[in-house]
Design an enzyme around this catalytic site. Structure first.
Site, PDB file in Angstrom:
ATOM      1  N   ASP A  29      -5.563  25.890  16.119  1.00  0.00           N
ATOM      2  CA  ASP A  29      -6.843  25.414  16.624  1.00  0.00           C
ATOM      3  C   ASP A  29      -7.315  26.408  17.697  1.00  0.00           C
ATOM      4  OD1 ASP A  29      -9.133  23.988  17.035  1.00  0.00           O
ATOM      5  OD2 ASP A  29      -8.161  22.070  17.402  1.00  0.00           O
TER       6      ASP A  29
HETATM    7  C1  NOJ Z   1     -11.568  22.831  18.116  1.00  0.00           C
HETATM    8  C2  NOJ Z   1     -11.434  21.494  17.442  1.00  0.00           C
HETATM    9  O1  NOJ Z   1     -10.290  20.826  17.923  1.00  0.00           O
HETATM   10  C3  NOJ Z   1     -11.332  21.585  15.936  1.00  0.00           C
HETATM   11  O2  NOJ Z   1     -11.456  20.292  15.409  1.00  0.00           O
HETATM   12  C4  NOJ Z   1     -12.383  22.509  15.383  1.00  0.00           C
HETATM   13  O3  NOJ Z   1     -12.264  22.581  13.978  1.00  0.00           O
HETATM   14  C5  NOJ Z   1     -12.258  23.883  15.995  1.00  0.00           C
HETATM   15  N1  NOJ Z   1     -12.406  23.776  17.439  1.00  0.00           N
HETATM   16  C6  NOJ Z   1     -13.283  24.858  15.454  1.00  0.00           C
HETATM   17  O4  NOJ Z   1     -14.546  24.550  15.914  1.00  0.00           O
END
Ligand code: NOJ
Length: 746
Positions: free
Chosen positions: A306
């Site tokens: 993430d």
């Molecule tokens: C952080 C988030 O936790 C996740 O759900 C998301 O897909 C990514 N950023 C990309 O934007």
């Protein structure tokens, strides 16, 4: 004879053609490419960078509308070999602008030595959230309230078309985190607190994205991404990205099942939980990422980190001394691609680690191979460009009809005293409250922007609740007074004065849009000014109908008794205003059922499948405001004849349960029949009950249907302390509505 000779010739020609053009297997193509790549190119593929980095301007000074900076683009793709980009830069773009952005990126990729296409990923959480004018459905918590996986699959198919029409082949969804912590600001991105409902919804979503055969090279499909593996929904504090303490057998019982099913359904990618479980950040947990996910679940696809989660390992979790240490830990635990997001710290450190012999080349080949494989599977090597013909399938009127239906089915009627609803269209209505006249509150986060709170960007042709009520009842019968903002009084006295001239008040309450950590709260109770508004209106003597627009079950106990009706709308999407008006006036019969337990008090957050010790009576009574699975209709349903085909069964035998449901009211309605099973005695304290089956049926007035469920060993088992399923003999109870029947397992 001549005919025969010609057809033989044609057959030979076809055979030669197919021999000439048939592509070798994907694995062979991947290996061929890997053989030609340098270490730097391979690590470049593992690097994922945000779109801002290649746009004109920087940070808050980024150019609007967004424009790619060719020089920066060439640097990251040609010099650095970056394999993947993601996100949106500023805010939603038009379909045409997305097509240009993606084409320009792929044009540059084609200038590269090996012409490897760039993989683009985006958060299309409730529709193509970052493409202007897209069909934006209810958020997942609302879709779960429909208890209708078929409807979710349709929504997911439409989303796939609209995302791919934008030129983007990879969607960071579905969220399979279990929504078992009501304070958590991402609860609305989940399918609620139950593993079975989440599993059914998750599988439907994956199939909608990828298709029955998971052929993601199809022009109208995208690769799905199961996230956030695993345990993200369990922060003890309720705050985003804070520690979870989850015993392995609990994880396998309540959190893992949706992932097991979605991996089996063929999902191509997984994104990892930014938090830690039992003190170990999931990004460095080799047991979870490699042994469990790949070894036991058989996941063969790509594991993405993430956002900025390498940096968090040393900056926040403090399990690594520095970035390099963090990179080594994450890559060796099983992370294939890293969402860096804005520099080359990951890339440089990983290259150095390989040179120093601290990360083996085989691990790089494995990770890079998986990324290349996904690009082949998506068909990007053959054609990385947007398919312009998909424009004709973007935001169609048919999609809007499905969206309206989804929004209607997502609404949960929690109270309807004296049948105040449906309202008469001839009534004089005061509409009040902070969520009455905004589109953003219908949609929540991941809507045109990350936080979803830019009202000014949203389409002008969609209806807020106020506008939809006025459209259905006639503007001359509808008045508006704000009363309260989200968290402070606007003018409650003015609202009360306006109520005196009305026959009924519709008070629209709820939350300001938020997403992720900015949505943290320290109190689950709805802000006092909103409660005060309703209390004052209730005193005015006029009937008050409360509509709730919110992403988690905010506590509203002080206003429940005085409210004549309460409609929980969650975040119903762009057709939400119309759907709410349809239900308020009886043009649609509500059928949503709660996918979470709705708490009565902020410190009493016990879930429906609690242990018996959480409900021993007296001061320790399970006492939610509304139970999981609850929801009213404008008709009534009677349950009868709950039957089990046997009262005792040997291990391995299947028990069939049947129950008859009758529509005893005056209008047609949808009912969700829910079957719960209780293992009455077990070697690990058993939950009081768990959902083991559900079926949504439609019944005309007076109509009856018999619904069948089967219970096999899987339903009767639980996870033992050794992490393995156990089935223990003894007594079980089957409950459907207010009926129950027991059987003995020998
Ligand atoms: C952080 C988030 O936790 C996740 O759900 C998301 O897909 C990514 N950023 C990309 O934007």
């Amino acid at each position: 004879m001549k005919v025969a000779r010609i057809s033989l010739f044609a057959a030979l020609l076809a055979l030669t053609a197919s021999l000439t053009y048939a592509q070798p297997a994907v694995e062979v193509r991947v290996q061929n490419l890997l053989d030609q790549m340098t270490l730097e190119e391979k690590v470049g593929q593992m690097t994922q960078i945000t779109l801002e980095v290649v746009s004109v301007g920087e940070g808050p000074g980024i150019r609007e509308p967004l424009m790619l900076d060719r020089k920066k683009l060439r640097e990251i793709i040609l010099d650095r070999g970056v394999g993947a980009l993601f996100n949106v830069g500023t805010h939603a773009h038009s379909l045409e602008s997305w097509n240009e952005i993606i084409s320009e990126i792929q044009d540059v990729a084609r200038e590269g030595r090996l012409k490897i296409p760039v993989l683009y990923g985006i958060d299309a959480i409730h529709g193509a959230t970052y493409t202007r004018g897209a069909t934006l459905f209810p958020q997942s918590i609302g879709m779960a309230s429909t208890w209708n996986p078929d409807l979710l699959r349709l929504a997911s198919e439409i989303t796939a078309v609209e995302v791919r029409a934008s030129g983007i082949p990879w969607n960071f969804n579905p969220v399979l985190d279990s929504g078992r912590q009501p304070l958590w600001p991402r609860l609305w991105e989940t399918f609620g607190e139950d593993a079975l409902l989440t599993t059914a919804m998750g599988v439907a979503y994956v199939k909608g994205q990828e298709g029955d055969a998971n052929d993601i090279s199809a022009p109208d499909r995208v690769a799905s991404c199961l996230k956030h593996y695993i345990g993200y929904g369990h922060p003890v504090s309720g705050k985003d990205r804070t520690p979870a303490w989850v015993p392995d057998h609990y994880l396998r019982q309540y959190i893992l099942p949706p992932y097991i099913a979605a991996v089996a359904a063929g999902a191509h990618t997984v994104m990892v939980n930014s938090g830690d479980i039992n003190g170990v950040p999931v990004h460095i947990n080799r047991y979870l990422l490699t042994d469990l996910l790949r070894g036991e679940l058989g996941f063969k696809g790509l594991i993405d980190s993430d956002y900025a989660d390498i940096a968090k390992l040393y900056q926040n979790h403090r399990v690594a001394a520095d970035n390099k240490d963090a990179v080594r830990m994450a890559v060796m635990a099983g992370i294939d691609m890293v969402m860096v997001p804005a520099d080359f710290s990951f890339t440089d450190d990983l290259i150095a680690l390989v040179r120093e012999g601290k990360v083996p080349m085989s691990r790089i080949d494995e990770a890079c191979g998986r990324i290349l494989k996904l690009k082949y599977q998506l068909g990007l090597f053959d054609n990385p460009y947007p398919d312009k013909s998909l424009k004709a399938r973007f935001a169609t009127p048919e999609a809007a009809v499905i969206n309206l239906r989804a929004a209607q089915e997502s609404l949960v009627l929690l109270k309807n005293e004296g049948g105040i609803l449906p309202l008469k269209k001839s009534a004089k209505i005061l509409v009040t409250g902070p969520t009455a006249n905004r589109l953003s509150v219908l949609n929540g986060g991941w809507t045109y922007t990350w936080q979803g709170n830019r009202e000014d960007l949203l389409p002008k042709d969609k209806l807020t609740i106020l506008k939809a009520i006025a459209a259905e009842a006639g503007a001359n019968r509808v008045s508006f007074s704000l009363g309260s903002t989200y968290d402070s009084e606007a003018d409650i006295a003015a609202a009360v004065k306006a109520a005196k001239k009305a026959d009924v008040v519709v008070a629209c309450l709820g939350e300001e849009p938020y997403c992720e950590t900015p949505g943290n709260i320290g109190d689950l109770t709805l802000p006092q000014s909103q409660l005060d508004l309703v209390l004052a209106l209730q005193k005015s003597g006029k009937p008050v109908v409360v509509v709730l627009l919110q992403g988690r079950p905010r506590i509203i106990r002080p206003i429940v008794d005085g409210a004549r009706a309460i409609l929980l709308a969650w975040l119903p999407g762009m057709e939400g205003g119309r759907a709410i008006a349809d239900v308020l006036f009886g043009d649609a019969n509500p059928s949503g059922r709660l996918p979470v337990t709705y708490p009565r008090s902020p410190n009493d957050l016990v879930l429906y499948d609690h242990l018996w010790t959480e409900n021993t009576g007296g001061t320790n009574r399970f006492n939610p405001q509304w139970p999981f699975g609850f929801g009213l209709s404008y008709t009534t349903f009677a349950y009868s004849d709950l039957k089990l085909d046997k009262s005792s069964a040997a291990r391995g035998e299947v028990i069939t349960a049947s129950v008859t449901v009758t529509n005893t009211g005056q209008v047609a309605g949808l009912e969700t029949v829910q079957l719960y099973l209780s293992d009455l005695v077990a070697s690990i304290a058993p939950p009081n009950k768990r959902l083991k089956g559900f079926r949504k049926i439609e019944l005309a007035p007076g109509e009856s249907k018999t619904v069948y469920f089967t219970l096999s060993g899987e339903e009767m088992s639980f996870i033992g302390l050794d992490g393995k399923p156990v089935i223990e003999p003894g007594e079980f109870r089957v409950t459907v509505a207010d009926l129950s029947s027991n059987f003995t397992l020998k």
